[in-house]
Scaffold this active site. Structure first.
Site, PDB file in Angstrom:
ATOM      1  CD  GLU A 264      -2.293   1.182   2.935  1.00 32.14           C
ATOM      2  OE1 GLU A 264      -3.216   1.970   3.176  1.00 32.14           O
ATOM      3  OE2 GLU A 264      -1.852   0.362   3.781  1.00 32.14           O
ATOM      4  CE  LYS A 327      -8.361   0.990   3.401  1.00 28.85           C
ATOM      5  NZ  LYS A 327      -7.332   1.367   4.385  1.00 28.85           N
ATOM      6  CB  CYS A 382      -4.504  -1.354   4.939  1.00 29.78           C
ATOM      7  SG  CYS A 382      -3.858  -1.233   6.628  1.00 29.78           S
TER       8      CYS A 382
END
Length: 507
Positions: A264, A327, A382
């Site tokens: 990430e 995301k 994440c």
């Protein structure tokens, strides 16, 4: 007067004991057989709380808060590192923030444990407690966008109820943990019934592990997972960024593979402002070597309010248009600022902490191989792999069959703590729920490859710079959990709670 003081002393002692038992419960989750060990500890917690069931609802709530505080203060202390060590927030304010978060999570635990004081039919208490716990854990995953970290389910990867995840998900594992731990408290009162419940439930859960719902497809993929090990405090330092760009670019172009993944925000800079020619060079490498590359970048999206940033996975495939995944489930305060809390974010130094959300129905990443069928991977970034229901729903609704899970993570925010191990267990639970192998590319660890049963196939040491090269087999098929989601366990829990209310009113 003496009796009142004695009662207060007993309550204080019991609350303190429950605090330490809660902390112990969080600590053993880190052990190899933590999921097994947690069950007798929970049983002791229920026993202590049940001893107080004749006391006021207020006291019972306080006992639940004490247990929850011990559990979450120890389990989430690493957030202090991101606030103080990385963000530069004052130590007292950082400590207060961790305590308030732990208290907020403990409120959910305490609310669920009130069923011990309210239930009057003892033979239903365990089921009502388990149903309450499931409903509260579900609420914990949705209220204020949710923060279901440190549930009982992820420890069950090393516990007796792991095989249940493929059928009914992590919440079903939670239900069984709570119910069976309660039945352990009842062994002295009704040994035959409780022992039968415990032994048969554990045995059936273990037998469930013999069922598989996914199967290998095609030839294994060659994989390279890159771990940069760059300190978070240097993440936005211009010279450090140049070094980071250079490392990841050289690591990618150092060797071809079917799939190469960076962590990430490996390139912590807006995509349009990346060094000239960088993406072109990487696309040229992809075309020439037939390598698919996933990059962690800062994306940009436009709307009527102007340009907004996103936390993005950018995919480069041989002679194909770029892929992007933005995301969707953002971290409160870290990636978006809840209304009224800008003052809190301004108290520590975190650039670009207000991202735009990606859509929930984004397509999987297609891994293209010459002369072979494409392999499709569902990406999470994440914190997103905390939400098993959301991932299962994405896979179920996907226009392409999903064969592989990919998680791109940067846990440098949390230093040398148990946070990476906690998130690894969450990824392992997601593999169990979906029956799919998983790849984890992280900045500081734990970079790893998981089989469809969640077991670690290979991993890099934490806080080292390197590349994990391996072969991994893609899988096809869907589990009952992907098909049904949380509906069965939530439906069962609702029915039990309704039954409990009806039975209570008849007394």
């Amino acid at each position: 007067m003496i009796d009142l003081q004695s009662a207060r002393l007993r309550n204080s002692t019991n609350a303190l004991l429950l605090f330490f038992l809660g902390a112990l419960l969080a600590a053993v989750a880190e052990l190899p057989y933590g999921g097994w060990i947690q069950i007798p500890i929970l049983s002791l917690i229920w026993w202590r709380m049940d001893q107080q069931s004749s006391h006021s609802i207020k006291n019972q709530f306080i006992f639940g808060m004490s247990f929850g505080l011990g559990y979450f203060v120890l389990g989430l202390w690493w957030i202090y590192i991101s606030l103080h060590d990385i963000g530069g927030m004052h130590a007292a304010l950082s400590g207060l923030a961790v305590f308030l978060l732990a208290a907020g999570m403990a409120f959910f635990f305490s609310s669920a444990s009130l069923s011990l004081a309210l239930a009057k039919r003892k033979h239903l208490t365990g089921l009502i407690l388990a149903a309450s716990w499931v409903m509260i854990e579900y609420l914990r995953s949705v209220v204020l966008t949710g923060f279901p970290w440190m549930g009982f389910a992820e420890a069950q990867f090393n516990g007796p109820f792991a095989p249940v995840a493929a059928f009914f998900g992590g919440l079903a594992c939670t239900f069984l943990v709570v119910w069976i731990s309660w039945e352990m408290t009842q062994l002295r009162k009704n040994i035959f019934f409780s022992a039968t419940c415990i032994i048969s439930t554990v045995a059936l859960a273990q037998l469930a592990g013999f069922w598989t719902f996914t199967k290998p497809i095609g030839e294994p993929l060659s994989i390279r997972l890159i771990q940069g090990n760059f300190e978070q405090s240097l993440k936005f330092n211009p010279k450090a960024i140049e070094e980071q760009f250079s490392f990841y670019t050289n690591a990618i172009e150092g060797q071809s593979a079917d799939l190469i993944i960076t962590p990430e925000t490996a390139y912590p800079w807006p995509q349009s402002n990346l060094p000239a020619g960088l993406l072109g060079s990487l696309q040229h490498f992809s075309n020439n070597t037939s390598s698919n590359v996933l990059l962690g970048v800062i994306g940009e999206t436009g709307n009527s309010a102007g340009v907004q940033y996103t936390n993005r996975a950018l995919g480069l495939s041989p002679n194909a248009p770029n892929y992007q995944y933005d995301k969707s489930h953002l971290v409160p305060f870290g990636e978006f600022i809840p209304p009224g809390f800008h003052w809190f974010v301004n108290a520590f130094n975190v650039p670009m902490s207000d991202f735009a959300r990606g859509k929930q129905d984004q397509a999987p990443f297609s891994i293209i191989r010459s002369g072979k069928d494409a392999v499709h991977a569902a990406i999470t970034i994440c914190y997103e792999d905390v939400f098993g229901g959301e991932l299962a729903s994405r896979i179920h609704r996907s226009s392409q069959p999903v064969n592989l899970l990919i998680n791109m993570t940067n846990l440098a925010w949390f230093g040398e703590s148990q946070a990476p191990a906690q998130q690894l267990r969450l990824s392992q639970l997601r593999s169990l729920e979906t029956g799919l192998p998983a790849l984890r590319a992280t900045n500081t660890g734990i970079t790893a490859a998981l089989g469809p049963d969640g077991k670690v196939l290979s991993q890099l040491d934490e806080f080292t710079q390197g590349v994990l090269s391996l072969k991994i087999q893609a899988y096809s098929g869907i589990t009952p959990y992907v098909l049904w989601g949380n509906a069965p366990i939530l439906g069962l829990s609702c029915l039990l709670l309704i039954l409990g209310l009806i039975r209570q009113k008849r007394i």
